[in-house]
Scaffold this motif. Structure first.
Motif, PDB file in Angstrom:
ATOM      1  N   LYS A 179      14.897   0.964 -21.864  1.00  0.00           N
ATOM      2  CA  LYS A 179      14.708   1.987 -22.896  1.00  0.00           C
ATOM      3  C   LYS A 179      13.245   2.190 -23.260  1.00  0.00           C
ATOM      4  O   LYS A 179      12.900   3.154 -23.927  1.00  0.00           O
ATOM      5  CB  LYS A 179      15.516   1.612 -24.154  1.00  0.00           C
ATOM      6  N   GLU A 180      12.390   1.274 -22.851  1.00  0.00           N
ATOM      7  CA  GLU A 180      10.968   1.414 -23.171  1.00  0.00           C
ATOM      8  C   GLU A 180      10.103   1.803 -21.977  1.00  0.00           C
ATOM      9  O   GLU A 180       8.996   2.290 -22.156  1.00  0.00           O
ATOM     10  CB  GLU A 180      10.435   0.098 -23.759  1.00  0.00           C
ATOM     11  N   GLU A 181      10.577   1.538 -20.772  1.00  0.00           N
ATOM     12  CA  GLU A 181       9.684   1.670 -19.617  1.00  0.00           C
ATOM     13  C   GLU A 181      10.114   2.665 -18.546  1.00  0.00           C
ATOM     14  O   GLU A 181       9.277   3.155 -17.791  1.00  0.00           O
ATOM     15  CB  GLU A 181       9.525   0.300 -18.931  1.00  0.00           C
ATOM     16  N   VAL A 182      11.399   2.918 -18.456  1.00  0.00           N
ATOM     17  CA  VAL A 182      11.870   3.721 -17.310  1.00  0.00           C
ATOM     18  C   VAL A 182      11.784   5.215 -17.664  1.00  0.00           C
ATOM     19  O   VAL A 182      12.281   5.632 -18.707  1.00  0.00           O
ATOM     20  CB  VAL A 182      13.300   3.310 -16.909  1.00  0.00           C
ATOM     21  N   PRO A 183      11.129   6.003 -16.804  1.00  0.00           N
ATOM     22  CA  PRO A 183      10.932   7.417 -17.129  1.00  0.00           C
ATOM     23  C   PRO A 183      12.215   8.253 -17.032  1.00  0.00           C
ATOM     24  O   PRO A 183      12.457   8.966 -16.060  1.00  0.00           O
ATOM     25  CB  PRO A 183       9.861   7.878 -16.132  1.00  0.00           C
ATOM     26  N   ILE A 184      13.016   8.111 -18.080  1.00  0.00           N
ATOM     27  CA  ILE A 184      14.249   8.879 -18.249  1.00  0.00           C
ATOM     28  C   ILE A 184      14.216   9.382 -19.695  1.00  0.00           C
ATOM     29  O   ILE A 184      13.791   8.642 -20.587  1.00  0.00           O
ATOM     30  CB  ILE A 184      15.496   7.999 -18.013  1.00  0.00           C
ATOM     31  N   TRP A 185      14.651  10.607 -19.898  1.00  0.00           N
ATOM     32  CA  TRP A 185      14.595  11.200 -21.242  1.00  0.00           C
ATOM     33  C   TRP A 185      15.936  11.802 -21.611  1.00  0.00           C
ATOM     34  O   TRP A 185      16.621  12.386 -20.764  1.00  0.00           O
ATOM     35  CB  TRP A 185      13.531  12.299 -21.300  1.00  0.00           C
ATOM     36  N   LYS A 186      16.281  11.652 -22.880  1.00  0.00           N
ATOM     37  CA  LYS A 186      17.527  12.270 -23.353  1.00  0.00           C
ATOM     38  C   LYS A 186      17.210  13.417 -24.306  1.00  0.00           C
ATOM     39  O   LYS A 186      16.204  13.411 -25.015  1.00  0.00           O
ATOM     40  CB  LYS A 186      18.448  11.257 -24.021  1.00  0.00           C
ATOM     41  N   ILE A 217       0.088   7.211 -11.960  1.00  0.00           N
ATOM     42  CA  ILE A 217      -0.518   7.557 -10.682  1.00  0.00           C
ATOM     43  C   ILE A 217       0.340   6.917  -9.605  1.00  0.00           C
ATOM     44  O   ILE A 217       0.576   5.703  -9.627  1.00  0.00           O
ATOM     45  CB  ILE A 217      -1.966   7.033 -10.573  1.00  0.00           C
ATOM     46  N   ASP A 218       0.814   7.727  -8.693  1.00  0.00           N
ATOM     47  CA  ASP A 218       1.691   7.249  -7.614  1.00  0.00           C
ATOM     48  C   ASP A 218       2.812   6.360  -8.163  1.00  0.00           C
ATOM     49  O   ASP A 218       3.086   5.264  -7.659  1.00  0.00           O
ATOM     50  CB  ASP A 218       0.873   6.527  -6.539  1.00  0.00           C
ATOM     51  N   GLN A 219       3.425   6.851  -9.231  1.00  0.00           N
ATOM     52  CA  GLN A 219       4.621   6.254  -9.830  1.00  0.00           C
ATOM     53  C   GLN A 219       4.397   4.896 -10.485  1.00  0.00           C
ATOM     54  O   GLN A 219       5.330   4.126 -10.669  1.00  0.00           O
ATOM     55  CB  GLN A 219       5.740   6.177  -8.780  1.00  0.00           C
ATOM     56  N   GLN A 220       3.128   4.600 -10.830  1.00  0.00           N
ATOM     57  CA  GLN A 220       2.828   3.401 -11.613  1.00  0.00           C
ATOM     58  C   GLN A 220       2.079   3.836 -12.865  1.00  0.00           C
ATOM     59  O   GLN A 220       1.211   4.707 -12.793  1.00  0.00           O
ATOM     60  CB  GLN A 220       1.962   2.416 -10.811  1.00  0.00           C
ATOM     61  N   TYR A 221       2.411   3.213 -14.007  1.00  0.00           N
ATOM     62  CA  TYR A 221       1.705   3.556 -15.234  1.00  0.00           C
ATOM     63  C   TYR A 221       0.207   3.303 -15.063  1.00  0.00           C
ATOM     64  O   TYR A 221      -0.197   2.296 -14.482  1.00  0.00           O
ATOM     65  CB  TYR A 221       2.257   2.743 -16.416  1.00  0.00           C
ATOM     66  N   ALA A 222      -0.582   4.252 -15.556  1.00  0.00           N
ATOM     67  CA  ALA A 222      -2.034   4.176 -15.382  1.00  0.00           C
ATOM     68  C   ALA A 222      -2.729   4.062 -16.737  1.00  0.00           C
ATOM     69  O   ALA A 222      -2.134   4.361 -17.779  1.00  0.00           O
ATOM     70  CB  ALA A 222      -2.518   5.434 -14.667  1.00  0.00           C
ATOM     71  N   THR A 223      -3.986   3.620 -16.722  1.00  0.00           N
ATOM     72  CA  THR A 223      -4.777   3.573 -17.956  1.00  0.00           C
ATOM     73  C   THR A 223      -5.764   4.749 -17.934  1.00  0.00           C
ATOM     74  O   THR A 223      -5.984   5.370 -16.887  1.00  0.00           O
ATOM     75  CB  THR A 223      -5.568   2.260 -18.077  1.00  0.00           C
TER      76      THR A 223
END
Lengths: 176, 81
Positions: free
Chosen positions: A141-148, B55-61
């Motif tokens: 719920k904090e990290e995976v790029p999914i949105w409701k 960036i390329d599906q990894q969180y970036a700073t």
């Protein structure tokens, strides 16, 4: 010469074994557009070494703080979301001794009472299964790029983007 | 260089599309990209501040460099589950 060959064979078998363990650990990681069938997910984590399997199912809730939801819709950044879900299983496996782990998330419209997410974990003992399943859901719920998106009965629609960068504490309602 | 930024959820609705094309100087960082994006689409400014970028599906700073071959995305606060 024979012993070198045997050594190589042993090494090769070991590599195969390691790869095998890595693959069975997270058997089912998927994002689906249809109803989540939890039975195959639960079966996918069964293992003779497991003494416990936990299946968590997050469902669409009708009321959030007194406001009524008609349905939720979800969207995701598919490639990154799959990668992050796999990563969560792998990270959980470093914290607990996990036999197998699987996660299914649904996107698109999800009606009241239907599942938007299911997490299954099997472990030797139940404590690890409960703890790791909860940890996976919390991180998801904090990290995976999914949105409701909430679709309220009054006709209003609202993307849930509460929390901070990379998804902070999820104060949003509607599901799990 | 041209960066084709992927956008999602509320950001996608604000820009009415799945991408925003940004012209950035070579050597730009995620921080530079955020500034350029807020200038180009002022309606996104508030959400940009609360979003992560990848960036390329990894969180970036903010300090991470971007280039045209990268897949760059704006990740508004997530709400899966």
């Amino acid at each position: 010469m024979v012993s070198v060959r045997r050594l190589l064979a042993l090494l090769f078998n070991r590599v195969i074994f390691v790869c095998f363990v890595e693959t069975v650990l997270r058997l089912m990681i998927s994002i689906v557009t249809q109803k989540i069938d939890t039975q195959p997910l639960l079966e996918s984590v069964s293992s003779p070494r497991a003494g416990a399997s936990v299946l968590f199912v997050g469902t669409t809730r009708q009321f959030t703080s007194g406001r009524e939801t008609v349905f939720l819709s979800y969207e995701c950044y598919q490639e990154m979301a799959i990668g992050k879900l796999k990563e969560l299983c792998d990270r959980a496996a470093k914290k607990w001794t996990i036999e197998k782990c699987g996660i299914v998330h649904r996107i698109g419209e999800v009606a009241i009472g239907e599942a938007s997410v299911a997490v299954a974990v099997s472990t030797a003992h139940r404590k690890d299964a409960f703890e790791s399943a909860q940890w996976i859901m919390d991180r998801l719920k904090e990290e995976v790029p999914i949105w409701k998106k909430e679709h309220w009965t009054d006709g209003d629609q609202q993307w849930i983007h509460e929390g901070s960068v990379a998804g902070g504490p999820d104060k949003a309602g509607g599901a799990s | 260089m041209m960066i084709k930024l992927k956008v999602f959820a509320a950001a996608k609705e604000i820009v009415a599309g799945e991408h925003v094309e940004l012209e950035l100087p070579t050597g730009s960082t995620i921080g530079d990209l955020k500034q350029a994006l807020a200038m180009q689409v002022p309606d996104l400014a508030n959400l940009i501040e609360r979003s992560a970028f990848s960036i390329d599906q990894q969180y970036a700073t903010a300090k991470d460099p971007v280039n045209a071959v990268n897949e760059v995305a704006m990740i508004p606060p997530v709400s899966g589950g």
